[in-house]
Design a protein around this motif. Structure first.
Motif, PDB file in Angstrom:
ATOM      1  N   LEU A  22      37.054 -96.625 -16.075  1.00 19.76           N
ATOM      2  CA  LEU A  22      37.828 -97.282 -15.377  1.00 19.76           C
ATOM      3  C   LEU A  22      38.912 -98.012 -16.195  1.00 19.76           C
ATOM      4  O   LEU A  22      40.027 -98.279 -15.992  1.00 19.76           O
ATOM      5  N   CYS A  23      38.337 -98.640 -17.354  1.00 23.09           N
ATOM      6  CA  CYS A  23      39.026 -99.490 -18.256  1.00 23.09           C
ATOM      7  C   CYS A  23      40.200 -98.811 -18.799  1.00 23.09           C
ATOM      8  O   CYS A  23      41.178 -99.364 -19.048  1.00 23.09           O
ATOM      9  N   PHE A  24      40.256 -97.405 -19.205  1.00 26.78           N
ATOM     10  CA  PHE A  24      41.190 -96.992 -19.661  1.00 26.78           C
ATOM     11  C   PHE A  24      42.172 -96.631 -18.688  1.00 26.78           C
ATOM     12  O   PHE A  24      43.549 -96.451 -19.193  1.00 26.78           O
ATOM     13  N   ALA A  25      41.775 -96.260 -17.652  1.00 31.94           N
ATOM     14  CA  ALA A  25      42.854 -95.974 -16.429  1.00 31.94           C
ATOM     15  C   ALA A  25      43.546 -97.305 -16.172  1.00 31.94           C
ATOM     16  O   ALA A  25      44.865 -97.307 -16.064  1.00 31.94           O
ATOM     17  N   ILE A  26      43.124 -98.490 -16.234  1.00 32.23           N
ATOM     18  CA  ILE A  26      43.884 -99.577 -16.141  1.00 32.23           C
ATOM     19  C   ILE A  26      44.870 -99.967 -17.404  1.00 32.23           C
ATOM     20  O   ILE A  26      45.894-100.338 -17.255  1.00 32.23           O
ATOM     21  N   HIS A  27      44.220 -99.813 -18.580  1.00 33.33           N
ATOM     22  CA  HIS A  27      44.789 -99.742 -19.772  1.00 33.33           C
ATOM     23  C   HIS A  27      46.031 -99.160 -19.847  1.00 33.33           C
ATOM     24  O   HIS A  27      47.151 -99.452 -19.997  1.00 33.33           O
ATOM     25  N   HIS A  82      48.492-105.764 -15.601  1.00 34.18           N
ATOM     26  CA  HIS A  82      48.647-106.309 -16.702  1.00 34.18           C
ATOM     27  C   HIS A  82      47.717-107.235 -17.317  1.00 34.18           C
ATOM     28  O   HIS A  82      46.906-106.941 -18.514  1.00 34.18           O
ATOM     29  N   SER A  83      47.205-108.189 -16.694  1.00 32.17           N
ATOM     30  CA  SER A  83      46.248-109.290 -17.198  1.00 32.17           C
ATOM     31  C   SER A  83      44.979-108.759 -17.146  1.00 32.17           C
ATOM     32  O   SER A  83      44.195-109.104 -17.856  1.00 32.17           O
ATOM     33  N   THR A  84      44.536-108.083 -16.186  1.00 29.07           N
ATOM     34  CA  THR A  84      43.169-107.280 -16.186  1.00 29.07           C
ATOM     35  C   THR A  84      42.942-106.446 -17.163  1.00 29.07           C
ATOM     36  O   THR A  84      41.947-106.675 -17.879  1.00 29.07           O
ATOM     37  N   ALA A  85      43.780-105.760 -17.757  1.00 32.60           N
ATOM     38  CA  ALA A  85      43.820-104.787 -18.920  1.00 32.60           C
ATOM     39  C   ALA A  85      43.527-105.916 -20.248  1.00 32.60           C
ATOM     40  O   ALA A  85      42.921-105.276 -21.175  1.00 32.60           O
ATOM     41  N   HIS A  86      44.305-106.986 -20.286  1.00 37.47           N
ATOM     42  CA  HIS A  86      44.046-107.640 -21.430  1.00 37.47           C
ATOM     43  C   HIS A  86      42.637-108.357 -21.441  1.00 37.47           C
ATOM     44  O   HIS A  86      41.670-108.448 -22.293  1.00 37.47           O
ATOM     45  N   ALA A  87      42.010-108.629 -20.145  1.00 40.09           N
ATOM     46  CA  ALA A  87      40.836-109.238 -19.846  1.00 40.09           C
ATOM     47  C   ALA A  87      39.764-108.017 -20.111  1.00 40.09           C
ATOM     48  O   ALA A  87      38.561-108.458 -20.829  1.00 40.09           O
ATOM     49  N   ILE A  88      40.038-107.280 -19.876  1.00 45.35           N
ATOM     50  CA  ILE A  88      38.972-105.907 -20.149  1.00 45.35           C
ATOM     51  C   ILE A  88      38.784-105.817 -21.671  1.00 45.35           C
ATOM     52  O   ILE A  88      37.699-105.638 -22.262  1.00 45.35           O
ATOM     53  N   GLN A  89      39.922-105.769 -22.532  1.00 49.10           N
ATOM     54  CA  GLN A  89      39.877-105.670 -24.023  1.00 49.10           C
ATOM     55  C   GLN A  89      39.070-107.055 -24.675  1.00 49.10           C
ATOM     56  O   GLN A  89      38.066-106.664 -25.446  1.00 49.10           O
ATOM     57  N   ARG A  90      39.090-107.984 -23.968  1.00 47.62           N
ATOM     58  CA  ARG A  90      38.427-109.029 -24.407  1.00 47.62           C
ATOM     59  C   ARG A  90      37.111-108.951 -24.182  1.00 47.62           C
ATOM     60  O   ARG A  90      36.039-109.228 -24.946  1.00 47.62           O
ATOM     61  N   ALA A  91      36.944-108.367 -22.827  1.00 45.46           N
ATOM     62  CA  ALA A  91      35.329-108.376 -22.566  1.00 45.46           C
ATOM     63  C   ALA A  91      34.627-107.414 -23.430  1.00 45.46           C
ATOM     64  O   ALA A  91      33.494-107.409 -23.879  1.00 45.46           O
ATOM     65  N   ASN A  92      35.287-106.337 -23.845  1.00 48.96           N
ATOM     66  CA  ASN A  92      34.814-105.235 -24.612  1.00 48.96           C
ATOM     67  C   ASN A  92      34.499-105.507 -26.281  1.00 48.96           C
ATOM     68  O   ASN A  92      33.764-104.865 -26.881  1.00 48.96           O
ATOM     69  N   LYS A  93      35.431-106.634 -26.386  1.00 50.95           N
ATOM     70  CA  LYS A  93      35.549-107.015 -28.057  1.00 50.95           C
ATOM     71  C   LYS A  93      34.167-107.006 -28.577  1.00 50.95           C
ATOM     72  O   LYS A  93      34.037-106.245 -29.669  1.00 50.95           O
ATOM     73  N   PRO A  94      33.064-107.950 -28.106  1.00 53.42           N
ATOM     74  CA  PRO A  94      31.823-108.080 -28.790  1.00 53.42           C
ATOM     75  C   PRO A  94      31.143-106.740 -29.024  1.00 53.42           C
ATOM     76  O   PRO A  94      30.707-106.478 -29.979  1.00 53.42           O
ATOM     77  N   LEU A  95      31.169-105.769 -28.081  1.00 51.96           N
ATOM     78  CA  LEU A  95      30.565-104.498 -28.292  1.00 51.96           C
ATOM     79  C   LEU A  95      31.224-103.800 -29.560  1.00 51.96           C
ATOM     80  O   LEU A  95      30.831-103.184 -30.262  1.00 51.96           O
ATOM     81  N   LEU A  96      32.547-103.708 -29.369  1.00 49.15           N
ATOM     82  CA  LEU A  96      33.313-102.803 -30.073  1.00 49.15           C
ATOM     83  C   LEU A  96      33.344-103.553 -31.744  1.00 49.15           C
ATOM     84  O   LEU A  96      33.294-102.834 -32.644  1.00 49.15           O
ATOM     85  N   ASP A  97      33.102-104.808 -31.799  1.00 53.58           N
ATOM     86  CA  ASP A  97      32.928-105.573 -33.254  1.00 53.58           C
ATOM     87  C   ASP A  97      31.670-104.563 -33.651  1.00 53.58           C
ATOM     88  O   ASP A  97      31.524-104.529 -34.849  1.00 53.58           O
ATOM     89  N   PHE A 135      29.870-101.640 -19.578  1.00 53.53           N
ATOM     90  CA  PHE A 135      30.870-102.208 -18.714  1.00 53.53           C
ATOM     91  C   PHE A 135      30.722-102.052 -17.243  1.00 53.53           C
ATOM     92  O   PHE A 135      31.143-103.157 -16.678  1.00 53.53           O
ATOM     93  N   GLU A 136      30.569-100.679 -16.992  1.00 52.09           N
ATOM     94  CA  GLU A 136      30.734-100.718 -15.615  1.00 52.09           C
ATOM     95  C   GLU A 136      29.499-101.322 -14.762  1.00 52.09           C
ATOM     96  O   GLU A 136      29.626-101.945 -13.650  1.00 52.09           O
ATOM     97  N   HIS A 137      28.306-101.377 -15.450  1.00 52.11           N
ATOM     98  CA  HIS A 137      27.133-102.173 -14.922  1.00 52.11           C
ATOM     99  C   HIS A 137      27.413-103.607 -14.627  1.00 52.11           C
ATOM    100  O   HIS A 137      27.123-104.283 -13.828  1.00 52.11           O
ATOM    101  N   THR A 138      27.980-104.120 -15.831  1.00 54.49           N
ATOM    102  CA  THR A 138      28.376-105.581 -15.796  1.00 54.49           C
ATOM    103  C   THR A 138      29.296-106.035 -14.922  1.00 54.49           C
ATOM    104  O   THR A 138      29.269-107.066 -14.279  1.00 54.49           O
ATOM    105  N   PHE A 139      30.278-105.042 -14.692  1.00 52.05           N
ATOM    106  CA  PHE A 139      31.630-105.682 -13.965  1.00 52.05           C
ATOM    107  C   PHE A 139      31.853-105.052 -12.563  1.00 52.05           C
ATOM    108  O   PHE A 139      32.407-105.260 -11.890  1.00 52.05           O
ATOM    109  N   CYS A 140      31.180-103.660 -12.455  1.00 49.54           N
ATOM    110  CA  CYS A 140      31.527-102.869 -11.314  1.00 49.54           C
ATOM    111  C   CYS A 140      30.160-102.639 -10.504  1.00 49.54           C
ATOM    112  O   CYS A 140      30.090-101.297 -10.463  1.00 49.54           O
TER     113      CYS A 140
END
Lengths: 149, 149
Positions: A13-18, B18-33, B117-122
């Motif tokens: 879902l995150c890629f779809a939105i991205h 647009h803003s949700t896409a940015h929020a997703i990136q921010r949410a994923n960042k700790p995992l990606l780090d 991601f999906e478990h936490t937010f969806c």
DNA sequence: CTATATTGTATCGCACGCGATTAAATCGTT
DNA sequence: AACGATTTAATCGCGTGCGATACAATATAG
């Protein structure tokens, strides 16, 4: 091979939105070029057309942007003659952003954009409304978590 | 004032996405780090984990990105030791991107991310599915128009 | 078989976007 | 009044993202 792998792009879902966000920017670009604005610059102008004379952080709150993003962007809008930046006399930490006459004048030319977008890509208004609400709900969850809930 | 102005941010589906896409990136960042990857780098790795040994343009097609974006990004992944870049012997115009052993090894560490991601937010999976489909439908409309339909 | 067109990457310049840091102004407490 | 804490913008470094352009390799035309 790994066709059953849950780690597939189409399932994200995150890629779809991205990717949709990028597609939107691309679709809007021809219209924005006519206004001489980038998409983020356009969003700032929308905020100011709705309410003039706001601080940098107030604009950032509405657009979910940091000062490190806004300061250079606002300087470009100032260089383009669309806004003024001035320290608040009451509280000199704050910088107040105000539309110039030219910035206000752009409002009329810009009115058509959202209508054009929705008309062109979101014919069935109910689906668009549902989508809009679902996206905002998701964004609220995301911002709530990051703010330490 | 201008509260009835249709040019309001809250009414913009495009801003919501647009803003949700940015929020997703921010949410994923700790995992990606933890993986040592940025979000776009992660997407490239996902593409390669699904199918190794692809050309730059094939990756670009899947991610909706241009070579001007991918080339520097791929060089960083190469510098990180996760991929190899080599001209195709058959057609020297093409550059083939292959995972290194280290790049393949990262696959296991990365598996948890989409689930998290999906478990936490969806939580309500049906709503997430509907949202996903609606977003993809919109993206298809957008890319179809831009490709001269 | 050579001239031209097309294709696939790479390069360049510009504009975000953010985390970390800095600097100045204000606030709070004493 | 004075000191430290907080707030607000600005700055810096890095990594996207893209349009325009360049360049080499290949395909096509004649």
């Amino acid at each position: 091979m790994s066709t059953d792998d849950p780690l597939k792009l189409e399932n994200f879902l995150c890629f779809a939105i991205h990717s949709t966000a990028h597609a939107i920017q691309r679709a809007n670009k021809p219209l924005l070029d006519q206004l001489g604005l980038t998409y983020p610059q356009y969003l700032v102008m929308v905020v100011l057309w709705a309410e003039d004379d706001q601080t940098v952080s107030a604009i950032g709150d509405r657009l979910f942007l940091e000062s490190s993003t806004l300061t250079p962007l606002l300087k470009r809008l100032q260089a383009a003659g669309l806004i003024e930046r001035a320290r608040d006399a009451e509280d000199e930490r704050q910088v107040r952003i105000r539309l110039t006459e030219q910035g206000r004048a752009l409002h009329n030319k810009a009115r058509t954009l959202p209508g054009w977008f929705e008309h062109t890509f979101c014919d069935q208004s109910q689906e668009a409304k549902d989508l809009h609400e679902a996206v905002v709900r998701l964004r609220n969850k995301l911002t709530a978590k990051s703010r330490g809930d």
